[in-house]
Enzyme design. Structure first.
Site, PDB file in Angstrom:
ATOM      1  N   LEU A   1      -8.377   6.304   0.317  1.00 13.35           N
ATOM      2  CA  LEU A   1      -8.250   7.439  -0.595  1.00 13.35           C
ATOM      3  C   LEU A   1      -6.862   7.552  -1.215  1.00 13.35           C
ATOM      4  CD1 LEU A   1     -10.143  10.118   1.532  1.00 13.35           C
ATOM      5  CD2 LEU A   1     -10.990   8.910  -0.480  1.00 13.35           C
ATOM      6  N   ARG A   2      -5.984   6.595  -0.895  1.00 13.19           N
ATOM      7  CA  ARG A   2      -4.638   6.673  -1.462  1.00 13.19           C
ATOM      8  C   ARG A   2      -4.659   6.510  -2.983  1.00 13.19           C
ATOM      9  NH1 ARG A   2      -2.012   3.674   3.173  1.00 13.19           N
ATOM     10  NH2 ARG A   2      -1.114   5.310   4.461  1.00 13.19           N
ATOM     11  N   GLY A   3      -5.656   5.793  -3.487  1.00 14.08           N
ATOM     12  CA  GLY A   3      -5.761   5.618  -4.930  1.00 14.08           C
ATOM     13  C   GLY A   3      -5.938   6.944  -5.641  1.00 14.08           C
TER      14      GLY A   3
ATOM     15  N   ASP B   1       0.809  -1.210   0.000  1.00 14.00           N
ATOM     16  CA  ASP B   1       0.000   0.000   0.000  1.00 14.00           C
ATOM     17  C   ASP B   1       0.846   1.266   0.000  1.00 14.00           C
ATOM     18  OD1 ASP B   1      -2.607   1.264   0.149  1.00 14.00           O
ATOM     19  OD2 ASP B   1      -2.092   1.829   2.193  1.00 14.00           O
TER      20      ASP B   1
END
Length: 324
Positions: free
Chosen positions: A261-263, A180
């Site tokens: 929300l890292r995407g 991640d």
């Protein structure tokens, strides 16, 4: 892979780069060759942690103790190898045994994390990295600070770097927590065209026989790429991000079921760097679609009912949303 490395060179906040692929496809060569393409950086005096004199708030304790930093020097951006056999002391730093034994001083010997600050930390076969080193990297990647407390020492120093990991997926998977942390993911396969394979072999053979001559032949191309990266860095702060591009990123992540929300953040940063690199002024839906496979490939949950690969799923979602 080269495109992803250049994007990270333009904007290190994109995060790390994960490279999976066949053995012998030049993954390590590409990463180590990156150092020649990066514009030099300014370092405060003789700082052992590569502190930036232009950012006083992020100086290490030694630089702060010296007061205002009045001088700086240009040094190459570090590209540091982290071998799988490295100990935690070698990675994080430890007591300087030579000074301890010779003079009885408790001095800190910086490790690989200090050497990689403001540069790139490369791990070949990252999926084989021992768990305690993975935990260490996760802590430092989250905080940007390396804290060492052992042997009567307590040292903190900045440690922000772009983590580049390569490996063969057949030899094991990465822990989800580490996976991640990578901003971009790329897949490298062996070339299938005869002419392309011959050209690779020809260049490698030429380099083995005459490394200096080979490097001279490519100096102009290196200089062009270096200038392009430097120009993109200057331009990136002025790149416009319209709401349509943000909506595009969000719709795509929702369609693919990306957690958190890292995407979206990875998509936004990668698209901005891509726009800067290409000389554009605005992030468009096309820019988002261009970087989507790299930014999202490693973030997709496995679907037992869908045997298609991650890249295929992303391309299918882009088509369904009218972004291709």
């Amino acid at each position: 892979m080269k495109r992803a490395l250049m994007l990270a060179a333009v904007d290190p906040t994109i995060g790390g780069i994960l490279v999976f692929g066949d053995r012998g496809t030049g993954k390590s060569t590409a990463v180590r060759g990156l150092a020649r393409l990066l514009p030099p950086m300014m370092v405060a005096g003789d700082c052992r942690y590569n502190c930036d004199p232009a950012e006083p708030a992020k100086l290490c304790s030694a630089c702060r103790a010296e007061g205002p930093v009045r001088r700086g020097r240009k040094v190459p951006v570090p590209v540091v190898d982290l071998p799988l056999s490295a100990t935690e002391d070698r990675v994080a730093g430890a007591l300087d045994l030579e000074k301890a034994l010779a003079r009885g001083e408790k001095a800190f010997e910086p490790g690989l994390l200090a050497a990689a600050h403001r540069g790139f930390l490369y791990i070949d076969e990252v999926n084989l990295l021992e768990d305690h080193l993975v935990d260490l990297l996760l802590d430092v990647a989250a905080s940007g600070v390396n804290l060492v407390e052992r042997d009567g020492l307590s040292v903190r120093h900045p440690a922000r770097f772009v983590l580049v990991g390569s490996g063969n997926p057949e030899e094991g998977e990465l822990r989800p927590q580490l996976l991640d942390r990578f901003g971009l993911s790329v897949e490298v396969t062996s070339p299938k065209e005869i002419a392309e394979r011959i050209e690779v072999i020809r260049r490698r053979d030429r380099f083995d026989r005459d490394p200096d001559g080979f490097s001279r032949d490519w100096e102009k191309e290196d200089a062009k790429l270096r200038a392009r990266i430097a120009a993109a860095r200057r331009r990136i702060g002025a790149i416009e991000t319209p709401d349509s591009a943000l909506e595009c990123a969000t719709r795509l992540c929702l369609a693919l079921g990306v957690d958190g929300l890292r995407g979206e953040l990875s998509l936004l940063r990668a698209a901005r760097a891509a726009a800067a690199l290409d000389g554009a002024r605005t992030i468009t839906e096309a820019t988002v679609a261009q970087v989507a496979p790299s930014a999202l490939r490693h973030r997709l949950r496995r679907d037992p009912l869908d045997e298609a690969g991650s890249t295929v799923r992303i391309e299918r979602a882009l088509a369904e949303l009218g972004l291709q």
